[in-house]
Design an enzyme around this catalytic site. Structure first.
Site, PDB file in Angstrom:
ATOM      1  N   LYS A  42     -21.687  41.231  61.384  1.00 22.22           N
ATOM      2  CA  LYS A  42     -22.908  41.682  61.769  1.00 22.22           C
ATOM      3  C   LYS A  42     -23.038  42.214  63.169  1.00 22.22           C
ATOM      4  O   LYS A  42     -22.620  41.724  64.116  1.00 22.22           O
ATOM      5  CB  LYS A  42     -24.010  40.380  61.752  1.00 22.22           C
ATOM      6  CG  LYS A  42     -24.210  40.077  60.487  1.00 22.22           C
ATOM      7  CD  LYS A  42     -25.372  39.024  60.333  1.00 22.22           C
ATOM      8  CE  LYS A  42     -25.512  38.455  59.182  1.00 22.22           C
ATOM      9  NZ  LYS A  42     -26.600  37.202  59.318  1.00 22.22           N
ATOM     10  N   GLY A  71     -12.402  32.818  65.742  1.00 23.35           N
ATOM     11  CA  GLY A  71     -11.442  32.202  65.007  1.00 23.35           C
ATOM     12  C   GLY A  71     -10.818  33.101  63.971  1.00 23.35           C
ATOM     13  O   GLY A  71      -9.587  33.110  63.849  1.00 23.35           O
ATOM     14  N   GLY A 109     -17.838  31.073  69.944  1.00 23.04           N
ATOM     15  CA  GLY A 109     -18.918  31.491  70.410  1.00 23.04           C
ATOM     16  C   GLY A 109     -18.984  31.468  71.877  1.00 23.04           C
ATOM     17  O   GLY A 109     -19.651  32.046  72.450  1.00 23.04           O
ATOM     18  N   ARG A 162      -6.183  22.969  68.686  1.00 20.44           N
ATOM     19  CA  ARG A 162      -7.082  22.412  69.924  1.00 20.44           C
ATOM     20  C   ARG A 162      -6.825  20.961  70.289  1.00 20.44           C
ATOM     21  O   ARG A 162      -6.799  20.902  71.444  1.00 20.44           O
ATOM     22  CB  ARG A 162      -8.679  22.410  69.076  1.00 20.44           C
ATOM     23  CG  ARG A 162      -9.120  23.717  68.988  1.00 20.44           C
ATOM     24  CD  ARG A 162     -10.524  23.387  68.408  1.00 20.44           C
ATOM     25  NE  ARG A 162     -11.081  24.895  68.530  1.00 20.44           N
ATOM     26  CZ  ARG A 162     -12.036  25.076  67.496  1.00 20.44           C
ATOM     27  NH1 ARG A 162     -12.830  24.368  66.540  1.00 20.44           N
ATOM     28  NH2 ARG A 162     -12.781  26.117  67.542  1.00 20.44           N
TER      29      ARG A 162
HETATM   30  P1  AMP Z   1     -18.077  37.213  62.254  1.00 23.03           P
HETATM   31  O1  AMP Z   1     -17.949  35.743  62.112  1.00 23.03           O
HETATM   32  O2  AMP Z   1     -19.457  38.001  62.697  1.00 23.03           O
HETATM   33  O3  AMP Z   1     -17.173  37.386  63.364  1.00 23.03           O
HETATM   34  O4  AMP Z   1     -17.785  38.021  61.051  1.00 23.03           O
HETATM   35  C1  AMP Z   1     -16.591  37.744  60.392  1.00 23.03           C
HETATM   36  C2  AMP Z   1     -16.718  38.020  58.899  1.00 23.03           C
HETATM   37  O5  AMP Z   1     -16.887  39.394  58.533  1.00 23.03           O
HETATM   38  C3  AMP Z   1     -15.425  37.739  58.133  1.00 23.03           C
HETATM   39  O6  AMP Z   1     -15.584  36.763  57.219  1.00 23.03           O
HETATM   40  C4  AMP Z   1     -15.316  39.034  57.159  1.00 23.03           C
HETATM   41  O7  AMP Z   1     -14.952  38.955  55.980  1.00 23.03           O
HETATM   42  C5  AMP Z   1     -16.588  39.612  57.648  1.00 23.03           C
HETATM   43  N1  AMP Z   1     -16.803  41.254  57.484  1.00 23.03           N
HETATM   44  C6  AMP Z   1     -15.829  41.975  58.125  1.00 23.03           C
HETATM   45  N2  AMP Z   1     -15.880  43.106  57.721  1.00 23.03           N
HETATM   46  C7  AMP Z   1     -16.782  43.282  56.617  1.00 23.03           C
HETATM   47  C8  AMP Z   1     -17.352  44.255  56.042  1.00 23.03           C
HETATM   48  N3  AMP Z   1     -17.062  45.396  55.796  1.00 23.03           N
HETATM   49  N4  AMP Z   1     -18.320  43.853  55.038  1.00 23.03           N
HETATM   50  C9  AMP Z   1     -18.525  42.676  54.941  1.00 23.03           C
HETATM   51  N5  AMP Z   1     -17.922  41.556  55.579  1.00 23.03           N
HETATM   52  C10 AMP Z   1     -17.176  41.742  56.556  1.00 23.03           C
END
Ligand code: AMP
Length: 393
Positions: free
Chosen positions: A198, A348, A371, A37
């Protein structure tokens, strides 16, 4: 269309220029652990110096919650920046008040000053007008180069524009051009890849992309909630019960635009050394959980990606922090890199995966803002961009 004024559109010579940068970097043992960055802000800083401006930099670092936290001081960043620029960087112990006033007043054209962490003051996140006035005090121009913070309406990203003419820096311009142009006028087929934990964080993104993309590939924990909406048993997998109805509605609206995994890597515990199996969707035994997309899915996703002219990717395909569940994310990274499409990767985790796989130079644009890039994908106008002056047409 990118229609904001940039540093090129204003006279900066002899001016004191207040630049919001995103120096929110990881620190380890009091030193900068990853300077991506900081490097990203150098073109704007050097341009200003070469054109005879005095450069006053400000940034947040971490989450000090409105208090002075010594471990979150920007002082190590000043030292690091000084090495990168090959010149001294003055450091002010506070971003407002006497230390800031004194160092700003003494700063001459061709010199650089970094102010201490703006989030040491609670007024920063509240976008307090008096705090913003003090940040702006003594300066002639505001340059926002902190794309990664542009989705926040804080004093240092939005408030200061009340007191100074405001234009974009080069990093901000680059990010907005790539993301903006791609969303407005992509070369088709335009394939978007979404993953991460999520679905609830990305409903707005999916809705907006359904109107723009030709195909949306869904992986990661997000996919589980879609499967639950289709009636599959998901065992102990991460499923957002509250979002199942929304997932149903999205599936109904999407036609064949959404492409979901066909197989999954499942485990009997959320652990690196858990037992693992590869199963078709629908075959998850009770007590097991889906932690990555399977090899058939990687193949199917790669085929879609290879046919694309534009790819936008945000979010990992599995729990890639654990090597046994990283194959899906790395497989998709490889496909994106090989596709020859205009490729934009934000967030990230996906950027880290691309870097770890050694394919970063094959990607058209790695976004510095997680974000912020998501909010652009949602079709939102970022507050830190809205305050910048429009180009005269
Ligand atoms: P996000 O910040 O929403 O992009 O989510 C990233 C996180 O999602 C990472 O730390 C991954 O470990 C988690 N992740 C990805 N796939 C899965 C899964 N099938 N079950 C639980 N966590 C997950």
């Amino acid at each position: 269309m990118f229609n904001k004024k940039t540093v090129r559109d204003v006279d900066v010579t002899g001016k004191k220029v207040l630049v919001r940068v995103d120096f929110n970097v990881p620190l380890k043992e009091g030193a900068v652990a990853d300077d991506t960055r900081i490097r990203a802000a150098i073109p704007t800083i050097e341009y200003l110096l070469q054109h005879g401006a005095a450069v006053v930099l400000m940034s947040h670092l971490g989450r000090p919650k409105g208090k002075r936290v010594p471990e979150l001081s920007l002082r190590p960043v000043a030292t690091h920046l000084s090495h990168l620029l090959g010149m001294p960087v003055v450091f002010a112990e506070d971003c407002i008040g006497e230390p800031a006033e004194r160092t700003k007043a003494a700063l001459k054209p061709g010199e650089v000053l970094l102010l201490e962490n703006t989030r040491f003051h609670p007024e920063e996140k509240k976008n307090d007008p008096e705090f913003a006035r003090q940040l702006a005090s003594g300066c002639d121009l505001f340059v926002n180069d902190a794309f990664g913070s542009a989705h926040r309406a804080h004093a240092s990203t939005v408030g200061v524009a009340q007191y100074l003419p405001a234009v974009a820096g080069f990093l901000m311009e680059k990010e907005l051009r790539y993301l903006g142009q791609t969303l407005e006028n992509p070369e088709r087929p335009f394939v978007s890849i979404l993953g991460g934990a999520k679905i609830s964080d990305k409903i707005g993104v999916i809705r907006n992309l359904l109107t723009k993309a030709d195909r949306i590939l869904i992986g990661g924990g997000m996919a589980n909630t879609f499967f639950a909406a289709q009636g599959y048993r998901m065992g102990k997998s991460l499923v957002e019960a509250d979002a199942v109805e929304t997932a149903k509605a999205l599936l109904a609206d999407a036609g064949d635009k959404l492409q979901l995994p066909v197989d999954l890597v499942i485990a009997d515990a959320f652990a690196e050394d858990a037992q693992r199996r590869i199963v078709p969707v629908g075959d998850i035994p009770d007590g097991w959980m889906a932690l990555d997309i399977g090899p058939k899915t990687v193949e199917a996703f790669a085929e879609t990606i290879h046919g694309a002219r534009t790819v936008v990717w945000n979010g990992p395909m599995g729990v890639f922090e654990m090597p046994p569940f990283a194959k899906g994310t790395f497989g998709v990274a490889k496909a994106v890199a090989e596709s020859g499409a205009v490729s934009i990767v934000g967030g990230g985790d996906s950027v880290a995966a691309i870097k770890q796989s050694g394919l970063a130079d094959k990607i058209t644009h790695l976004s510095t803002g997680g974000g912020a890039s998501l909010e652009m994908l949602e079709g939102k106008v970022l507050p830190g961009v809205a305050v910048l002056e429009d180009k005269e047409s």
